[in-house]
Scaffold this motif. Structure first.
Motif, PDB file in Angstrom:
ATOM      1  N   ILE A 139       0.825  -1.160  -0.153  1.00  0.00           N
ATOM      2  CA  ILE A 139      -0.243   0.028   0.116  1.00  0.00           C
ATOM      3  C   ILE A 139       0.906   1.447  -0.008  1.00  0.00           C
ATOM      4  N   PRO A 140       0.695   2.017  -0.883  1.00  0.00           N
ATOM      5  CA  PRO A 140       1.551   3.532  -1.166  1.00  0.00           C
ATOM      6  C   PRO A 140       1.462   3.995   0.138  1.00  0.00           C
ATOM      7  N   SER A 141       2.617   4.584   0.690  1.00  0.00           N
ATOM      8  CA  SER A 141       2.337   5.309   1.945  1.00  0.00           C
ATOM      9  C   SER A 141       1.390   6.466   1.822  1.00  0.00           C
ATOM     10  N   ASN A 142       1.349   7.155   0.871  1.00  0.00           N
ATOM     11  CA  ASN A 142       0.323   8.368   0.569  1.00  0.00           C
ATOM     12  C   ASN A 142      -0.939   8.005   0.581  1.00  0.00           C
ATOM     13  N   LEU A 143      -1.257   6.637   0.334  1.00  0.00           N
ATOM     14  CA  LEU A 143      -2.704   5.932   0.442  1.00  0.00           C
ATOM     15  C   LEU A 143      -3.114   5.407   1.561  1.00  0.00           C
ATOM     16  N   ALA A 144      -2.153   4.951   2.646  1.00  0.00           N
ATOM     17  CA  ALA A 144      -2.491   4.178   3.651  1.00  0.00           C
ATOM     18  C   ALA A 144      -3.609   4.665   4.758  1.00  0.00           C
ATOM     19  N   GLY A 145      -3.759   5.890   4.777  1.00  0.00           N
ATOM     20  CA  GLY A 145      -4.722   6.611   5.500  1.00  0.00           C
ATOM     21  C   GLY A 145      -6.049   6.686   4.796  1.00  0.00           C
ATOM     22  N   ALA A 146      -6.222   6.629   3.549  1.00  0.00           N
ATOM     23  CA  ALA A 146      -7.259   6.780   2.915  1.00  0.00           C
ATOM     24  C   ALA A 146      -8.527   6.131   3.320  1.00  0.00           C
ATOM     25  N   ALA A 147      -9.803   6.446   3.106  1.00  0.00           N
ATOM     26  CA  ALA A 147     -10.890   5.853   3.346  1.00  0.00           C
ATOM     27  C   ALA A 147     -11.209   4.827   2.310  1.00  0.00           C
ATOM     28  N   CYS A 148     -11.648   3.603   2.601  1.00  0.00           N
ATOM     29  CA  CYS A 148     -12.236   2.487   1.585  1.00  0.00           C
ATOM     30  C   CYS A 148     -13.462   1.903   2.339  1.00  0.00           C
ATOM     31  N   ALA A 149     -14.119   1.231   1.439  1.00  0.00           N
ATOM     32  CA  ALA A 149     -15.101   0.305   1.704  1.00  0.00           C
ATOM     33  C   ALA A 149     -14.773  -0.726   2.909  1.00  0.00           C
ATOM     34  N   ALA A 150     -15.762  -0.823   3.684  1.00  0.00           N
ATOM     35  CA  ALA A 150     -15.675  -1.968   4.560  1.00  0.00           C
ATOM     36  C   ALA A 150     -15.722  -3.326   3.862  1.00  0.00           C
ATOM     37  N   PRO A 151     -14.622  -4.210   4.474  1.00  0.00           N
ATOM     38  CA  PRO A 151     -14.776  -5.662   3.834  1.00  0.00           C
ATOM     39  C   PRO A 151     -15.889  -6.325   3.811  1.00  0.00           C
TER      40      PRO A 151
END
Length: 183
Positions: free
Chosen positions: A23-35
């Motif tokens: 996971i790119p470090s600039n995207l690690a904290g981005a929101a995403c859908a729940a599994p």
């Protein structure tokens, strides 16, 4: 990300091998859908029924034409959970059975058909001779590398072999995909 993470986890579970998720470090904290539900990731993958049937028919026809068939177990057999099916096949065929070094324990060593560990010139007494003597080998979950073949010197001739890998079966003149080894 959830779809790709689920895909990596499923691949690791099915192949019983590591998977890497970057996971790119600039995207690690981005929101995403729940599994989704874990059953979608861990559920078993089945063979394509038509491919499975065709592979079994082709392998049976190939082995029926042989006078001295035998079975060779490899390390993928354990990862696929196919040891009991392999034992049933051996009992039904009544032929010699050898195992590769990394598959030791995949077939009972006290079984009457067990011929030993096949590892070329350093095989257990008689195993190398029996494999070389055979005119048809069903290789179940075998992995042929320079190590497992003692520098590529101990490898069954492909013209005399059915190769049942983790998710495919191949033999001279035919190949079948989406066929699970345990099935």
């Amino acid at each position: 990300a959830p779809r790709l993470i689920d895909r990596a986890i499923r691949a690791a579970l099915l192949a019983k091998k590591p998977a890497y998720i970057e996971i790119p470090s600039n995207l690690a904290g981005a929101a995403c859908a729940a599994p989704g539900p874990i059953s979608a990731v861990t559920g078993p993958e089945r063979s394509d029924s038509a491919s499975l049937e065709a592979a079994v028919e082709a392998a049976a026809e190939f082995l029926a034409k042989r006078h001295k068939p035998m079975l060779l177990a490899g390390p993928q057999l354990r990862a696929a959970g196919g040891e009991s099916a392999f034992l049933e096949l051996a009992d039904a065929m009544g032929c010699a059975v050898a195992v590769m070094p990394a598959a030791k324990g995949c077939f009972p060593e006290g079984h009457g058909q067990f011929t030993g560990v096949y590892w070329g010139e350093v095989s257990t007494l008689g195993a190398n001779t029996i494999v070389d003597w055979s005119d048809g080998i069903l290789c179940a979950g075998t992995v042929f590398t320079d190590y497992s073949t003692v520098g590529w010197t101990a490898r069954p001739d492909r013209a005399d072999a059915v190769l049942a890998d983790f998710d495919q079966v191949s033999l001279p003149g035919a190949a079948f995909t989406r066929v699970r080894l345990a099935e």
